[in-house]
Motif scaffolding. Structure first.
Motif, PDB file in Angstrom:
ATOM      1  N   HIS A   1       0.839  -1.351   0.237  1.00 36.55           N
ATOM      2  CA  HIS A   1       0.002  -0.140   0.053  1.00 36.55           C
ATOM      3  C   HIS A   1       0.826   1.296  -0.141  1.00 36.55           C
ATOM      4  O   HIS A   1       0.699   2.203  -0.847  1.00 36.55           O
ATOM      5  N   THR A   2       1.870   1.251   0.674  1.00 28.81           N
ATOM      6  CA  THR A   2       2.623   2.514   1.017  1.00 28.81           C
ATOM      7  C   THR A   2       3.493   2.799  -0.420  1.00 28.81           C
ATOM      8  O   THR A   2       3.851   3.643  -0.967  1.00 28.81           O
ATOM      9  N   LEU A   3       4.168   1.722  -0.694  1.00 24.33           N
ATOM     10  CA  LEU A   3       4.787   1.900  -2.115  1.00 24.33           C
ATOM     11  C   LEU A   3       4.041   2.400  -3.176  1.00 24.33           C
ATOM     12  O   LEU A   3       4.381   2.875  -3.960  1.00 24.33           O
ATOM     13  N   ARG A   4       2.685   1.714  -3.397  1.00 22.61           N
ATOM     14  CA  ARG A   4       1.871   2.168  -4.344  1.00 22.61           C
ATOM     15  C   ARG A   4       1.555   3.439  -4.294  1.00 22.61           C
ATOM     16  O   ARG A   4       1.609   4.287  -5.331  1.00 22.61           O
ATOM     17  N   LEU A   5       1.524   4.088  -2.985  1.00 19.91           N
ATOM     18  CA  LEU A   5       1.038   5.515  -2.868  1.00 19.91           C
ATOM     19  C   LEU A   5       2.130   6.362  -3.408  1.00 19.91           C
ATOM     20  O   LEU A   5       1.961   7.290  -3.965  1.00 19.91           O
ATOM     21  N   LEU A   6       3.414   5.755  -3.024  1.00 22.01           N
ATOM     22  CA  LEU A   6       4.592   6.638  -3.144  1.00 22.01           C
ATOM     23  C   LEU A   6       4.637   6.907  -4.802  1.00 22.01           C
ATOM     24  O   LEU A   6       5.454   7.868  -5.488  1.00 22.01           O
ATOM     25  N   GLN A   7       3.932   6.096  -5.761  1.00 19.91           N
ATOM     26  CA  GLN A   7       4.042   6.217  -7.051  1.00 19.91           C
ATOM     27  C   GLN A   7       3.120   7.028  -7.545  1.00 19.91           C
ATOM     28  O   GLN A   7       3.253   7.309  -8.958  1.00 19.91           O
TER      29      GLN A   7
ATOM     30  N   LEU B   1      13.311   1.927  -7.710  1.00 20.78           N
ATOM     31  CA  LEU B   1      13.652   0.734  -8.760  1.00 20.78           C
ATOM     32  C   LEU B   1      14.528  -0.116  -8.136  1.00 20.78           C
ATOM     33  O   LEU B   1      14.486  -1.396  -8.601  1.00 20.78           O
ATOM     34  N   ALA B   2      15.554   0.214  -7.124  1.00 21.17           N
ATOM     35  CA  ALA B   2      16.072  -0.954  -6.470  1.00 21.17           C
ATOM     36  C   ALA B   2      15.312  -2.057  -5.860  1.00 21.17           C
ATOM     37  O   ALA B   2      15.782  -3.319  -5.735  1.00 21.17           O
ATOM     38  N   LEU B   3      14.121  -1.479  -5.114  1.00 19.66           N
ATOM     39  CA  LEU B   3      13.561  -2.691  -4.409  1.00 19.66           C
ATOM     40  C   LEU B   3      12.683  -3.667  -5.451  1.00 19.66           C
ATOM     41  O   LEU B   3      12.890  -4.900  -5.266  1.00 19.66           O
ATOM     42  N   SER B   4      12.505  -3.170  -6.900  1.00 18.86           N
ATOM     43  CA  SER B   4      11.992  -4.043  -7.846  1.00 18.86           C
ATOM     44  C   SER B   4      13.269  -5.089  -8.497  1.00 18.86           C
ATOM     45  O   SER B   4      12.603  -5.799  -9.253  1.00 18.86           O
ATOM     46  N   ASP B   5      14.383  -4.598  -8.094  1.00 17.94           N
ATOM     47  CA  ASP B   5      15.401  -5.178  -8.945  1.00 17.94           C
ATOM     48  C   ASP B   5      15.985  -6.518  -8.391  1.00 17.94           C
ATOM     49  O   ASP B   5      16.472  -6.389  -7.250  1.00 17.94           O
ATOM     50  N   ALA B   6      15.609  -7.578  -8.808  1.00 23.05           N
ATOM     51  CA  ALA B   6      15.763  -8.930  -8.311  1.00 23.05           C
ATOM     52  C   ALA B   6      17.351  -9.194  -8.098  1.00 23.05           C
ATOM     53  O   ALA B   6      17.557  -9.905  -7.175  1.00 23.05           O
ATOM     54  N   LYS B   7      18.319  -8.390  -8.872  1.00 24.58           N
ATOM     55  CA  LYS B   7      19.538  -8.627  -8.528  1.00 24.58           C
ATOM     56  C   LYS B   7      20.155  -7.611  -7.464  1.00 24.58           C
ATOM     57  O   LYS B   7      21.154  -8.003  -6.919  1.00 24.58           O
ATOM     58  N   GLN B   8      19.207  -6.972  -6.907  1.00 24.23           N
ATOM     59  CA  GLN B   8      19.630  -6.092  -5.976  1.00 24.23           C
ATOM     60  C   GLN B   8      19.027  -6.377  -4.448  1.00 24.23           C
ATOM     61  O   GLN B   8      19.578  -6.309  -3.313  1.00 24.23           O
ATOM     62  N   THR B   9      17.710  -6.764  -4.497  1.00 23.29           N
ATOM     63  CA  THR B   9      16.993  -6.763  -3.341  1.00 23.29           C
ATOM     64  C   THR B   9      16.193  -8.183  -3.367  1.00 23.29           C
ATOM     65  O   THR B   9      15.651  -8.464  -4.351  1.00 23.29           O
ATOM     66  N   MET B  10      16.175  -8.620  -1.966  1.00 21.59           N
ATOM     67  CA  MET B  10      15.502 -10.078  -1.726  1.00 21.59           C
ATOM     68  C   MET B  10      14.646  -9.736  -0.683  1.00 21.59           C
ATOM     69  O   MET B  10      14.849  -8.996   0.278  1.00 21.59           O
ATOM     70  N   LEU B  11      13.154  -9.843  -0.864  1.00 20.46           N
ATOM     71  CA  LEU B  11      12.296  -9.687   0.307  1.00 20.46           C
ATOM     72  C   LEU B  11      11.956 -11.014   1.009  1.00 20.46           C
ATOM     73  O   LEU B  11      11.539 -12.006   0.115  1.00 20.46           O
ATOM     74  N   ILE B  12      12.135 -11.268   2.050  1.00 19.07           N
ATOM     75  CA  ILE B  12      12.236 -12.395   2.996  1.00 19.07           C
ATOM     76  C   ILE B  12      10.796 -12.385   3.796  1.00 19.07           C
ATOM     77  O   ILE B  12      10.701 -11.382   4.784  1.00 19.07           O
TER      78      ILE B  12
ATOM     79  N   ASN C   1       0.588 -14.294   2.624  1.00 17.87           N
ATOM     80  CA  ASN C   1       0.262 -14.497   1.391  1.00 17.87           C
ATOM     81  C   ASN C   1      -0.275 -13.038   0.826  1.00 17.87           C
ATOM     82  O   ASN C   1      -0.145 -12.795  -0.320  1.00 17.87           O
ATOM     83  N   ARG C   2      -1.152 -12.346   1.748  1.00 15.49           N
ATOM     84  CA  ARG C   2      -1.592 -11.104   1.214  1.00 15.49           C
ATOM     85  C   ARG C   2      -0.392 -10.315   0.893  1.00 15.49           C
ATOM     86  O   ARG C   2      -0.373  -9.281   0.058  1.00 15.49           O
ATOM     87  N   ALA C   3       0.485 -10.075   1.914  1.00 17.26           N
ATOM     88  CA  ALA C   3       1.811  -9.208   1.627  1.00 17.26           C
ATOM     89  C   ALA C   3       2.399  -9.486   0.358  1.00 17.26           C
ATOM     90  O   ALA C   3       2.871  -8.831  -0.373  1.00 17.26           O
ATOM     91  N   ALA C   4       2.656 -10.889   0.191  1.00 21.70           N
ATOM     92  CA  ALA C   4       3.526 -11.215  -1.056  1.00 21.70           C
ATOM     93  C   ALA C   4       2.615 -10.886  -2.430  1.00 21.70           C
ATOM     94  O   ALA C   4       3.285 -10.375  -3.339  1.00 21.70           O
ATOM     95  N   ALA C   5       1.305 -11.106  -2.357  1.00 14.94           N
ATOM     96  CA  ALA C   5       0.493 -10.568  -3.356  1.00 14.94           C
ATOM     97  C   ALA C   5       0.679  -9.009  -3.723  1.00 14.94           C
ATOM     98  O   ALA C   5       0.830  -8.621  -4.721  1.00 14.94           O
ATOM     99  N   GLU C   6       0.439  -8.296  -2.692  1.00 11.46           N
ATOM    100  CA  GLU C   6       0.604  -6.974  -2.701  1.00 11.46           C
ATOM    101  C   GLU C   6       1.827  -6.551  -3.286  1.00 11.46           C
ATOM    102  O   GLU C   6       1.756  -5.541  -3.892  1.00 11.46           O
ATOM    103  N   LEU C   7       3.021  -6.937  -2.830  1.00 11.39           N
ATOM    104  CA  LEU C   7       4.205  -6.569  -3.364  1.00 11.39           C
ATOM    105  C   LEU C   7       4.422  -7.009  -4.695  1.00 11.39           C
ATOM    106  O   LEU C   7       5.605  -6.429  -5.505  1.00 11.39           O
ATOM    107  N   ARG C   8       4.136  -8.030  -5.102  1.00  6.06           N
ATOM    108  CA  ARG C   8       4.180  -8.581  -6.452  1.00  6.06           C
ATOM    109  C   ARG C   8       3.391  -7.554  -7.601  1.00  6.06           C
ATOM    110  O   ARG C   8       3.856  -7.504  -8.631  1.00  6.06           O
ATOM    111  N   GLU C   9       2.355  -6.892  -7.038  1.00  4.08           N
ATOM    112  CA  GLU C   9       1.618  -6.118  -7.784  1.00  4.08           C
ATOM    113  C   GLU C   9       2.491  -4.942  -8.202  1.00  4.08           C
ATOM    114  O   GLU C   9       2.217  -4.247  -9.447  1.00  4.08           O
ATOM    115  N   ILE C  10       3.417  -4.488  -7.443  1.00  2.07           N
ATOM    116  CA  ILE C  10       4.130  -3.344  -7.881  1.00  2.07           C
ATOM    117  C   ILE C  10       5.567  -3.904  -8.340  1.00  2.07           C
ATOM    118  O   ILE C  10       6.730  -2.842  -8.094  1.00  2.07           O
TER     119      ILE C  10
END
Length: 593
Positions: A153-159, A196-207, A221-230
């Motif tokens: 939610h926060t990351l989408r808002l920033l966009q 851009l860095a957050l969405s770059d798989a070579k730079q960032t891993m979300l655990i 599961n909800r958080a994973a889906a939300e973050l995949r959307e962006i």
């Protein structure tokens, strides 16, 4: 079932973000990962942006917002960014210019609109963005690990461009808990680089960190889906605290193990499609460097196993029966159970309702938990005439509320403004407000009954509703009228002769710290909780399982902390809460006496 998590082989990006609901072990897992990578010769910076962080307790080192070397771990540095302090500075940057210009009542409303969880998260994002934007820092470390990641939610808002414009022009519906981003307008380019860095798989891993229980896995599961959307696709799941075995003749041990296995068998399909690791349920508290090193060696019992097996003296606290007796004797008319997800609010609320019925009261119980199945719980109840129940569905209420706001506040907005409004309505406060309105209607319909309500709004949401009720005409915004039922319930909640708030927690660091913040939040709204309930306590059981006994002893410090924080406190042992029927709930009450 799942492969063991080993940072030395699993981690391959410079930036790591740990996320998950409160109490799942994000901080301890992030700390253990940082220690393991540093032990492997990597230069590591560990950063916490969690408002309830206990990072310095885990590392046993005093920390500030400046990276500090951990003396016992060469190559490891850590800092503890204070998002609450950052949020206060952020609010003042935005609201300050309006002081003395606008009426005081309007300024108060602006401040409250920026007092919610979303504002704290934006301020935290600003803090670690500033850190990531400092090349002198990023080039000094092989890995930078963040304890607590921003939500989708926060990351989408920033966009959204509208989120960066002025307050009075764009805060359109009176339910915002985020406020404008105009106070951070000069950092928009830096934010874009961070995204851009957050969405770059070579730079960032979300655990994603989760416990092996239903609510925690659904949240992951909800958080994973939300973050995949962006576009944040590089995700890994760690199921933390998985019991390796159990004692068949130990009721608590058997229940604990079987409950975990049941939750894993119902793992959401989307999570199954990704990479999944596990970490064991351990007997020792994950504080101190040596304990953190034990974790990835899969040692479930520490070197103090012998002393762990010697049961500490029992904590002498009131039981659930004592709480119900007081509620009955004082004839409280509205009773709320509050607390973070997964602490057992629904069970405690249901038990309170049954206990009050047994003491001769007419009771109405309502819940917002879609998995509570309160209808099934009470279908065998022989006291139907004394107990009525209802279930409020948050998704239905939120949909109805969003449609109402979009039809009024959104009708004259351009495309960007409408996008901002729709995203703002995805904030946590929207659900609280929508559900609270439904609660208010239930209470109004139940004047002749004691009303027990599972889950209540935070103090911030109450103040937000109060502000919207009092000041929306001055702001000339299309807020929609606050229903009369809500107007009547706000002062009622503040009346201690009518209303009692029960905070439910677990005897663990994060649930207790978050419950403390919740209590402070309520006090801002002039609501003072009467009781705390420590639920699902291992210390209150007679388990002989050595691992569970170790954890039981680690609860003591948090039980003592709750005693300090609360006016009165009851303790409830962990027993099988998968009850389908009021007779089982009565048995639960008996075991808690």
């Amino acid at each position: 079932m799942f492969q063991s998590f080993d940072p030395k082989t699993a981690i391959c990006t410079p930036y790591l973000f740990f996320t998950g609901k409160g109490g799942v072990g994000k901080t301890s897992t992030a700390c253990a990962t940082a220690v393991a990578l540093a032990d492997d010769g990597k230069r590591v910076l560990l950063v916490s942006t969690d408002p309830a962080s206990n990072l310095q307790d885990v590392l046993e080192v005093e920390l500030t917002n400046t990276p500090k070397e951990i003396p016992t771990v060469p190559n490891l540095f850590a800092c503890n960014l204070d998002p609450e302090l950052a949020a206060r500075k952020y609010r003042e940057r935005v609201v300050g210019p309006y002081r003395g210009v606008l009426p005081d009542s309007v300024v108060v409303t602006m401040e409250e609109q920026m007092s919610g969880a979303c504002t704290v998260e934006i301020a935290a994002f600003d803090e670690f963005t500033s850190l990531l934007g400092n090349e002198a820092i990023t080039e000094s470390y092989g890995h930078i690990i963040f304890d607590t990641a921003p939500t989708g939610h926060t990351l989408r808002l920033l966009q959204l461009p509208t989120a960066w414009t002025g307050f009075l022009e764009e805060s359109t519906h009176g339910a915002s808990c985020l406020g404008p981003l105009s106070g951070l307008g000069d950092k928009k380019e830096l934010y874009n680089k961070t995204m851009l860095a957050l969405s770059d798989a070579k730079q960032t891993m979300l655990i994603l960190v989760a416990r092996p229980d239903e609510s925690s896995l659904l949240e992951a599961n909800r958080a994973a889906a939300e973050l995949r959307e962006i576009g944040i696709e590089n995700q890994t799941l760690i199921i933390n605290g998985l019991m390796q075995n159990y004692l068949p003749d130990d009721e608590v041990s058997s229940f604990f193990y079987m409950k975990q296995q049941s939750a894993i068998s119902e793992l959401p399909l989307q999570l199954k499609q990704g990479l999944i690791y596990s970490l064991p349920y351990v007997s020792y508290s994950l504080t101190g460097i040596e304990s953190l090193r034990y974790l990835f060696k899969y040692i479930t019992l520490s070197s103090t196993q012998e002393s762990t097996n010697k049961r500490s003296s029992q904590v002498n606290l009131p039981k659930l029966k004592d709480l119900i007796d007081e509620l009955s004797n004082q004839n409280k008319r509205v009773i709320f159970t509050m607390g973070k997800g997964g602490v057992g609010k629904t069970t405690i609320a249901s038990a309170i309702a049954i206990g009050l019925v047994e003491r001769g009261h007419q009771v109405h119980l309502t819940t917002t938990d879609p998995a509570a199945h309160v209808g099934n719980i009470f279908k065998d109840n022989q006291l139907t005439g004394s107990l009525t129940i209802s279930q409020i569905h948050p998704k239905h209420e939120v949909t109805k509320y969003k449609e109402e706001v979009l039809a009024t506040a959104g009708k004259d907005l351009d495309e960007d403004g409408l996008a901002y409004l729709e995203e703002d309505l995805n904030s946590p406060c929207t659900e609280e407000i929508a559900v609270f309105r439904a609660f208010a209607e239930v209470v109004e319909r139940s004047e002749s009954e004691i009303v027990v309500i599972d889950t209540a709004p935070t103090g911030h949401t109450l103040l937000l509703l109060d502000a919207a009720q009092s000041y929306h005409k001055e702001l000339s915004r299309s807020t929609g009228e606050v229903p009369e039922s809500v107007q009547k319930l706000l002062p009622r909640l503040r009346n201690p002769n009518e209303t009692s708030v029960v905070i439910v927690t677990l005897a663990e660091a994060t649930p207790v710290l978050e419950a403390s913040r919740l209590q402070n939040d309520l006090k801002r709204a002039d609501i003072h909780p009467n009781w705390w309930v420590i639920n699902q306590s291992l210390h209150a059981t007679s388990t002989k399982d050595p691992v569970l006994m170790g954890r039981a002893n680690s609860e003591i410090q948090w039980i003592q902390k709750v005693e300090e924080l609360s006016e009165k406190c009851a303790i409830v042992p962990i027993i099988n809460e998968e009850r389908m029927g009021s007779l089982q709930l009565k048995n639960f009450l008996y075991k808690c006496k």
